[in-house]
Scaffold this active site. Structure first.
Site, PDB file in Angstrom:
ATOM      1  N   PHE A 173      65.059 -21.989  37.731  1.00  0.00           N
ATOM      2  CA  PHE A 173      65.580 -20.646  37.490  1.00  0.00           C
ATOM      3  C   PHE A 173      65.287 -20.162  36.073  1.00  0.00           C
ATOM      4  CE2 PHE A 173      67.305 -21.410  41.554  1.00  0.00           C
ATOM      5  CZ  PHE A 173      67.451 -20.159  42.123  1.00  0.00           C
ATOM      6  N   ASP A 181      74.594 -19.144  39.929  1.00  0.00           N
ATOM      7  CA  ASP A 181      74.360 -17.961  40.775  1.00  0.00           C
ATOM      8  C   ASP A 181      75.029 -16.747  40.109  1.00  0.00           C
ATOM      9  OD1 ASP A 181      73.045 -19.430  42.842  1.00  0.00           O
ATOM     10  OD2 ASP A 181      75.000 -20.179  43.480  1.00  0.00           O
TER      11      ASP A 181
HETATM   12  C1  LIG Z   1      70.780 -20.303  40.625  1.00  0.00           C
HETATM   13  S1  LIG Z   1      70.847 -21.998  40.987  1.00  0.00           S
HETATM   14  C2  LIG Z   1      70.395 -22.776  39.446  1.00  0.00           C
HETATM   15  C3  LIG Z   1      69.936 -24.179  39.637  1.00  0.00           C
HETATM   16  C4  LIG Z   1      69.493 -24.911  38.362  1.00  0.00           C
HETATM   17  N1  LIG Z   1      70.597 -25.091  37.449  1.00  0.00           N
HETATM   18  C5  LIG Z   1      68.352 -24.201  37.692  1.00  0.00           C
HETATM   19  O1  LIG Z   1      68.536 -23.752  36.542  1.00  0.00           O
HETATM   20  O2  LIG Z   1      67.269 -24.109  38.306  1.00  0.00           O
HETATM   21  C6  LIG Z   1      72.593 -22.322  41.040  1.00  0.00           C
HETATM   22  C7  LIG Z   1      72.928 -23.624  41.736  1.00  0.00           C
HETATM   23  O3  LIG Z   1      74.327 -23.862  41.672  1.00  0.00           O
HETATM   24  C8  LIG Z   1      74.740 -24.458  42.892  1.00  0.00           C
HETATM   25  N2  LIG Z   1      76.187 -24.212  43.021  1.00  0.00           N
HETATM   26  C9  LIG Z   1      76.777 -23.018  43.236  1.00  0.00           C
HETATM   27  N3  LIG Z   1      78.122 -23.148  43.282  1.00  0.00           N
HETATM   28  C10 LIG Z   1      78.380 -24.475  43.102  1.00  0.00           C
HETATM   29  C11 LIG Z   1      79.578 -25.236  43.072  1.00  0.00           C
HETATM   30  N4  LIG Z   1      80.779 -24.643  43.244  1.00  0.00           N
HETATM   31  N5  LIG Z   1      79.498 -26.561  42.862  1.00  0.00           N
HETATM   32  C12 LIG Z   1      78.268 -27.158  42.698  1.00  0.00           C
HETATM   33  N6  LIG Z   1      77.094 -26.479  42.740  1.00  0.00           N
HETATM   34  C13 LIG Z   1      77.150 -25.167  42.935  1.00  0.00           C
HETATM   35  C14 LIG Z   1      73.885 -23.756  43.931  1.00  0.00           C
HETATM   36  O4  LIG Z   1      73.765 -24.496  45.129  1.00  0.00           O
HETATM   37  C15 LIG Z   1      72.560 -23.604  43.210  1.00  0.00           C
HETATM   38  O5  LIG Z   1      71.677 -24.669  43.466  1.00  0.00           O
END
Ligand SMILES: C[S@@+](CC[C@H](N)C(=O)[O-])C[C@H]1O[C@@H](n2cnc3c(N)ncnc32)[C@H](O)[C@@H]1O
Length: 213
Positions: free
Chosen positions: A193, A118
């Site tokens: 993403f 994110d």
């Molecule tokens: C923007 S998405 C990207 C997902 C995937 N990596 C992609 O490229 O499609 C970021 C993901 O990180 C997860 N996330 C955010 N903070 C996290 C944390 N502290 N521990 C585990 N997952 C986390 C969110 O729930 C989200 O699904």
């Protein structure tokens, strides 16, 4: 775990499959016991819809994969895929990456991937970004000294910040060369993403780093 819209099938998977294909933070102290076969251990943090971790586990059946994702529908998708494909070498959980890195045994991991975290682009939200100095200080002891950290983002400011943290730290080596971007890893599938970044014609910044010996 974050709230999220979860389908009936996903709720069922979260109920039935976490005990089979999941893990908890206590188990992570002796992480290799989670897997039937010995193998190198790779962690994907924030795996989203799980395309990449499932792809990696299928392509490299002799490696073991751990994944953490705090969004329940994403976790459920991973559990459903592990069950459908009968993958013995993947375990996933809805645990926070910071808690996982704090709990895991030293030098347990051969590699750690974070793809398209994110971005939190607004200045007042920058502090919510997952990868920062504290994160790298927790990641360092969890990775083997021969280990690899991979990061990809289409947020130029975030990626520059991570590249600078790596360059300015005596703990890390940028494997592409001082202050350089890495090529895209051949074995990553297009994640949701990454696809979105492509549609928006955003440049993608890749970092590959290793702990200094
Ligand atoms: C923007 S998405 C990207 C997902 C995937 N990596 C992609 O490229 O499609 C970021 C993901 O990180 C997860 N996330 C955010 N903070 C996290 C944390 N502290 N521990 C585990 N997952 C986390 C969110 O729930 C989200 O699904």
């Amino acid at each position: 775990m974050r709230a999220g819209r979860t389908t009936a099938a996903q709720l069922k998977a979260l109920g039935e499959f976490q005990s089979l294909y999941g893990f908890n933070l206590e188990e992570i102290e002796t992480v290799n016991d989670l897997f039937a076969l010995a193998g190198s251990l790779h962690l994907e943090i924030g795996f989203g819809n799980s395309e990449n971790i499932i792809h990696m586990a299928r392509c490299h059946p002799n490696n073991n994969y751990l994944g953490c994702e705090v969004h329940p529908p994403g976790l459920a998708r991973a559990l459903l895929a592990i069950d459908k494909l009968s993958l013995p070498n993947v375990r996933v959980a809805g645990v926070d990456a910071i808690d996982l890195l704090t709990s895991i045994a030293p030098e347990a991991l051969d590699s750690v991937y974070i793809y398209f975290p994110d971005p939190w682009p607004k200045k007042r939200h920058n502090k919510r970004r997952l990868v920062n100095e504290n994160f790298l200080s927790l990641l360092y002891p969890a990775l083997k000294k021969s280990g690899i950290f991979r990061f990809a983002s289409d947020d130029a400011v975030y990626a520059e910040m991570v590249k600078d943290l790596i360059s300015n730290s005596t703990d890390w080596t940028n494997l592409a060369g001082e202050r350089k971007w890495s090529p895209r890893p051949n074995d990553r599938v297009l994640t949701r993403f990454e696809k979105r970044a492509g549609i928006l014609k955003n440049k993608i910044f890749e970092i590959t780093a290793s702990p200094c010996l």
